[in-house]
Design a protein around this motif. Structure first.
Motif, PDB file in Angstrom:
ATOM      1  N   GLY A   1       0.846  -1.184   0.000  1.00  0.00           N
ATOM      2  CA  GLY A   1       0.000   0.000   0.000  1.00  0.00           C
ATOM      3  C   GLY A   1       0.885   1.239   0.000  1.00  0.00           C
ATOM      4  O   GLY A   1       0.730   2.151  -0.812  1.00  0.00           O
ATOM      5  N   ILE A   2       1.851   1.270   0.917  1.00  0.00           N
ATOM      6  CA  ILE A   2       2.854   2.333   0.936  1.00  0.00           C
ATOM      7  C   ILE A   2       3.663   2.260  -0.360  1.00  0.00           C
ATOM      8  O   ILE A   2       4.176   1.199  -0.721  1.00  0.00           O
ATOM      9  CB  ILE A   2       3.775   2.181   2.158  1.00  0.00           C
ATOM     10  CG1 ILE A   2       2.972   2.344   3.461  1.00  0.00           C
ATOM     11  CG2 ILE A   2       4.923   3.179   2.117  1.00  0.00           C
ATOM     12  CD1 ILE A   2       3.753   2.014   4.708  1.00  0.00           C
ATOM     13  N   THR A   3       3.756   3.344  -1.055  1.00  0.00           N
ATOM     14  CA  THR A   3       4.462   3.539  -2.338  1.00  0.00           C
ATOM     15  C   THR A   3       3.778   2.867  -3.519  1.00  0.00           C
ATOM     16  O   THR A   3       4.124   3.124  -4.661  1.00  0.00           O
ATOM     17  CB  THR A   3       5.933   3.064  -2.317  1.00  0.00           C
ATOM     18  OG1 THR A   3       6.021   1.640  -2.403  1.00  0.00           O
ATOM     19  CG2 THR A   3       6.670   3.586  -1.099  1.00  0.00           C
ATOM     20  N   GLN A   4       2.829   1.954  -3.282  1.00  0.00           N
ATOM     21  CA  GLN A   4       2.087   1.250  -4.332  1.00  0.00           C
ATOM     22  C   GLN A   4       2.981   0.358  -5.196  1.00  0.00           C
ATOM     23  O   GLN A   4       2.609  -0.020  -6.307  1.00  0.00           O
ATOM     24  CB  GLN A   4       1.314   2.244  -5.215  1.00  0.00           C
ATOM     25  CG  GLN A   4       0.314   3.069  -4.441  1.00  0.00           C
ATOM     26  CD  GLN A   4      -0.392   4.106  -5.284  1.00  0.00           C
ATOM     27  OE1 GLN A   4      -0.324   4.091  -6.517  1.00  0.00           O
ATOM     28  NE2 GLN A   4      -1.071   5.041  -4.636  1.00  0.00           N
ATOM     29  N   GLY A   5       4.165   0.012  -4.707  1.00  0.00           N
ATOM     30  CA  GLY A   5       5.081  -0.807  -5.488  1.00  0.00           C
ATOM     31  C   GLY A   5       4.822  -2.291  -5.306  1.00  0.00           C
ATOM     32  O   GLY A   5       4.305  -2.737  -4.281  1.00  0.00           O
TER      33      GLY A   5
END
Length: 311
Positions: free
Chosen positions: A249-253
């Motif tokens: 979720g964080i950075t969507q990577g």
């Protein structure tokens, strides 16, 4: 975004317990290119798409972990200017002469309140990516070796005094805060994701009681298919996997976390969004790291190893 100061991650010097095992992992499994060895016994490697001489330096030692992480700056004048700003802020700096690392110019080294050594440099010999600069092909045969990341993308470091570290990167070095995660109490930042470019992050920090710890070095891949291919190669070579393949979720990577033979965590990463100067900082609650999918969006789970295993 015009990059007129710090322009990108440049290199990391990594401690490994067995040099030959480390070379095999990063050269033959990950697929980096060996570019040199020096009289200190260090081995230099680069990713195939990188044009500069090296982005990873391996050193055999009694303990695994990170010696230092470096950023390339625009030019020599910028290096001098940032050295002055660091000293004005109150951080002592060390000028390391050109040539101490192979094909690398003078470096400015300083120690963060988190206990990590960071370097800045302006000059490194350009060796190219094998494609030339006129009518180049989109890839070369070296890209087919191992996992074959495009470049060293970022690192995540664990240590104390994250608030002071954030201040140094924003106010002195000109980085931009992109995302943050809050402490369980919600009254401070536990994690920060910072960029010097328009990438989703170039470096990140998480609050941790022990100073100077490495969580992971991250290597960029071009697609989700390449991440899944990396998972196959890791399995074929018995590389122990920590988390993934999954999506943050964080950075969507998209990501896989795994360990090298010395226990240093590395990441194969792709994706993330583009950051512009008017980006509004994204905030994750502590609960959001797990059930909100901040770490592992597929499982919505906060893996204990992510918070506790560092070198």
């Amino acid at each position: 975004m015009a990059m007129t100061g710090v322009i990108r991650p440049g290199h990391a010097q990594l401690r490994v317990l067995n040099l030959e095992e480390g070379i095999h992992h990063y050269r033959d499994v990950l697929g980096m290119q060996e570019t040199g060895r020096d009289d200190q016994g260090r081995v230099y490697l680069k990713c195939w798409e990188e044009h500069d001489h090296s982005s990873l330096v391996l050193r055999e030692a009694d303990s695994a972990g990170l010696d230092f992480f470096a950023f390339k700056v625009l030019d020599k004048a910028t290096l001098d200017r940032l050295d002055g700003r660091l000293r004005e802020y109150g951080l002592p700096t060390e000028r390391i002469p050109a040539g101490e690392m192979l094909e690398t110019g003078e470096r400015v080294r300083f120690t963060l309140p988190s206990g990590h050594q960071i370097e800045l440099y302006a000059e490194k010999t350009r060796v190219g990516n094998g494609l030339g600069h006129v009518n180049p092909n989109p890839w070369n045969a070296a890209a087919e070796k191992g996992i074959a990341p495009l470049r060293l993308d970022h690192c995540l470091l664990y240590g104390p005094n994250v608030a002071k570290v954030q201040e140094i990167f924003e106010k002195v070095l000109g980085f931009q805060l992109v995302e943050r995660s809050l402490t369980p109490e919600g009254d401070a930042n536990m994690g920060i994701w910072l960029t010097c470019s328009n990438k989703v992050h170039d470096i990140a920090f998480v609050e941790y009681p022990e100073p100077g710890k490495l969580h992971h070095l991250s290597f960029l891949l071009s697609s989700w298919d390449k991440v899944l291919r990396a998972a196959d190669i890791m399995s074929m070579n018995s590389v122990p996997v920590d988390i993934g393949p999954t999506r943050h979720g964080i950075t969507q990577g998209a990501t896989i976390y795994a360990w090298d033979p010395s226990g240093n965590r590395f990441e194969t990463f792709m994706g993330g969004y583009t950051v512009y100067p008017d980006h509004e900082v994204l905030t994750w609650t502590f609960e959001g790291l797990g059930e909100g999918g901040g770490l592992d969006f597929a499982q919505r789970k906060l893996h204990e190893s992510f918070l506790t295993v560092v070198t």
